[in-house]
Design a protein around this motif. Structure first.
Motif, mmCIF file in Angstrom:
data_model
loop_
_atom_site.group_PDB
_atom_site.id
_atom_site.type_symbol
_atom_site.label_atom_id
_atom_site.label_comp_id
_atom_site.label_asym_id
_atom_site.label_seq_id
_atom_site.Cartn_x
_atom_site.Cartn_y
_atom_site.Cartn_z
ATOM 1 N N UNK A 109 49.264 -43.289 -60.647
ATOM 2 C CA UNK A 109 50.033 -43.727 -61.811
ATOM 3 C C UNK A 109 51.537 -43.541 -61.628
ATOM 4 N N UNK A 110 51.920 -42.573 -60.799
ATOM 5 C CA UNK A 110 53.339 -42.283 -60.618
ATOM 6 C C UNK A 110 54.046 -43.395 -59.841
ATOM 7 N N UNK A 111 53.367 -43.938 -58.816
ATOM 8 C CA UNK A 111 54.018 -44.914 -57.945
ATOM 9 C C UNK A 111 53.437 -46.328 -58.028
ATOM 10 N N UNK A 112 52.192 -46.455 -58.464
ATOM 11 C CA UNK A 112 51.511 -47.743 -58.335
ATOM 12 C C UNK A 112 50.962 -48.283 -59.646
ATOM 13 N N UNK A 113 51.570 -47.917 -60.750
ATOM 14 C CA UNK A 113 51.095 -48.393 -62.050
ATOM 15 C C UNK A 113 51.362 -49.885 -62.249
ATOM 16 N N UNK A 114 52.423 -50.409 -61.622
ATOM 17 C CA UNK A 114 52.803 -51.804 -61.829
ATOM 18 C C UNK A 114 52.268 -52.693 -60.714
ATOM 19 N N UNK A 115 51.687 -53.805 -61.093
ATOM 20 C CA UNK A 115 51.053 -54.728 -60.142
ATOM 21 C C UNK A 115 52.013 -55.235 -59.063
ATOM 22 N N UNK A 116 53.245 -55.663 -59.388
ATOM 23 C CA UNK A 116 54.132 -56.142 -58.305
ATOM 24 C C UNK A 116 54.407 -55.077 -57.242
ATOM 25 N N UNK A 117 54.509 -53.832 -57.640
ATOM 26 C CA UNK A 117 54.718 -52.747 -56.679
ATOM 27 C C UNK A 117 53.498 -52.613 -55.778
ATOM 28 N N UNK A 118 52.304 -52.689 -56.378
ATOM 29 C CA UNK A 118 51.067 -52.594 -55.593
ATOM 30 C C UNK A 118 50.948 -53.766 -54.625
ATOM 31 N N UNK A 119 51.268 -54.970 -55.079
ATOM 32 C CA UNK A 119 51.146 -56.137 -54.212
ATOM 33 C C UNK A 119 52.042 -56.007 -52.989
ATOM 34 N N UNK A 120 53.270 -55.554 -53.174
ATOM 35 C CA UNK A 120 54.188 -55.384 -52.036
ATOM 36 C C UNK A 120 53.673 -54.303 -51.092
ATOM 37 N N UNK A 121 53.251 -53.178 -51.644
ATOM 38 C CA UNK A 121 52.739 -52.082 -50.812
ATOM 39 C C UNK A 121 51.480 -52.515 -50.069
ATOM 40 N N UNK A 122 50.611 -53.258 -50.743
ATOM 41 C CA UNK A 122 49.366 -53.708 -50.112
ATOM 42 C C UNK A 122 49.655 -54.651 -48.958
ATOM 43 N N UNK A 123 50.602 -55.564 -49.116
ATOM 44 C CA UNK A 123 50.923 -56.504 -48.036
ATOM 45 C C UNK A 123 51.467 -55.781 -46.812
ATOM 46 N N UNK A 124 52.398 -54.853 -47.017
ATOM 47 C CA UNK A 124 52.996 -54.146 -45.880
ATOM 48 C C UNK A 124 51.942 -53.296 -45.176
ATOM 49 N N UNK A 125 51.209 -52.501 -45.936
ATOM 50 C CA UNK A 125 50.241 -51.588 -45.331
ATOM 51 C C UNK A 125 48.995 -52.311 -44.842
ATOM 52 N N UNK A 126 48.616 -53.395 -45.504
ATOM 53 C CA UNK A 126 47.492 -54.198 -45.040
ATOM 54 C C UNK A 126 47.798 -54.894 -43.727
ATOM 55 N N UNK A 127 49.044 -55.369 -43.568
ATOM 56 C CA UNK A 127 49.447 -55.979 -42.297
ATOM 57 C C UNK A 127 49.395 -54.950 -41.171
ATOM 58 N N UNK A 128 49.812 -53.730 -41.481
ATOM 59 C CA UNK A 128 49.722 -52.654 -40.498
ATOM 60 C C UNK A 128 48.263 -52.426 -40.096
ATOM 61 N N UNK A 129 47.375 -52.368 -41.089
ATOM 62 C CA UNK A 129 45.956 -52.176 -40.794
ATOM 63 C C UNK A 129 45.360 -53.359 -40.045
ATOM 64 N N UNK A 130 45.836 -54.564 -40.317
ATOM 65 C CA UNK A 130 45.345 -55.735 -39.593
ATOM 66 C C UNK A 130 45.674 -55.611 -38.105
ATOM 67 N N UNK A 131 46.856 -55.084 -37.803
ATOM 68 C CA UNK A 131 47.205 -54.832 -36.403
ATOM 69 C C UNK A 131 46.263 -53.837 -35.762
ATOM 70 N N UNK A 132 45.936 -52.759 -36.483
ATOM 71 C CA UNK A 132 44.959 -51.796 -35.971
ATOM 72 C C UNK A 132 43.617 -52.477 -35.729
#
Length: 196
Positions: A109-132
């Protein structure tokens, strides 16, 4: 300074690894996919958010539906690959944070309560995981053919939901005849790295 990995492993994972464009008909088993995931799940993401989700396309019916959304040049190899994975991100990954980050459950709730913040974080970290994931496929002795040439909205509507955003599609299997295009040039160290 030399690398710790054996040169043959370096070749397998990086120097000789290429995007495969043809595949044999040897199946990719559930056990192989499980082994790949069990390796790559340890790659780091911010707050251990782990937003990557994998949809395996195995049936001919699902393959046909997927190919309708692929760019023309990607259709034949997607039809021929023994296994196709749709890599997407879960934009509601924060629901798992109390489990994935037990020492800091309030991060949800402290960092990811808002959907646009989650979408940006998911794209960056998901791309990292896709590389793995791609490196994990190589570690399993298989070839990966990652692609972004597809109708993202169409794939989302056909296979995912509004909470999942597609990142890429990866053909997986043993390389077939003439699987590799010629290696394209790479930038050199001094063209990429700057010291300040």
């Amino acid at each position: 300074m030399s690398l710790v990995l054996d040169p043959a492993v370096q070749d397998l994972l990086f120097r000789e690894a290429r995007t495969a464009n043809t595949f044999t008909d040897e199946p990719v088993t559930e056990e192989q996919v499980q082994a790949i995931y069990d390796l790559v799940k340890f790659g780091p993401t911010a707050f251990n958010q782990s937003p990557l989700r994998v949809t395996l396309v195995r049936s001919e019916e699902a393959r046909g539906r997927l190919v309708e959304h692929m760019a023309e040049g990607n259709r034949p190899k997607t039809l021929a690959a023994p296994l196709v994975a749709i890599l997407s991100v879960d934009n509601e990954f924060h629901d798992e944070l109390p489990k994935l980050l037990p020492h800091f459950p309030q991060a949800k709730d402290m960092f990811f309560a808002e959907r646009p913040v989650r979408e940006q974080a998911a794209l960056v970290n998901g791309a990292l995981q896709a590389g793995y994931f791609i490196v994990g496929v190589r570690a399993a002795g298989l070839a990966a053919g990652p692609m972004t040439g597809f109708d993202f909205a169409g794939v989302q509507k056909e296979f995912l939901d509004d909470d999942h955003t597609p990142l890429m599609i990866v053909n997986i299997g043993r390389p077939g005849p003439d699987a590799w295009f010629p290696r394209s040039p790479r930038l050199e160290y001094d063209e990429v790295v700057t010291t300040v």
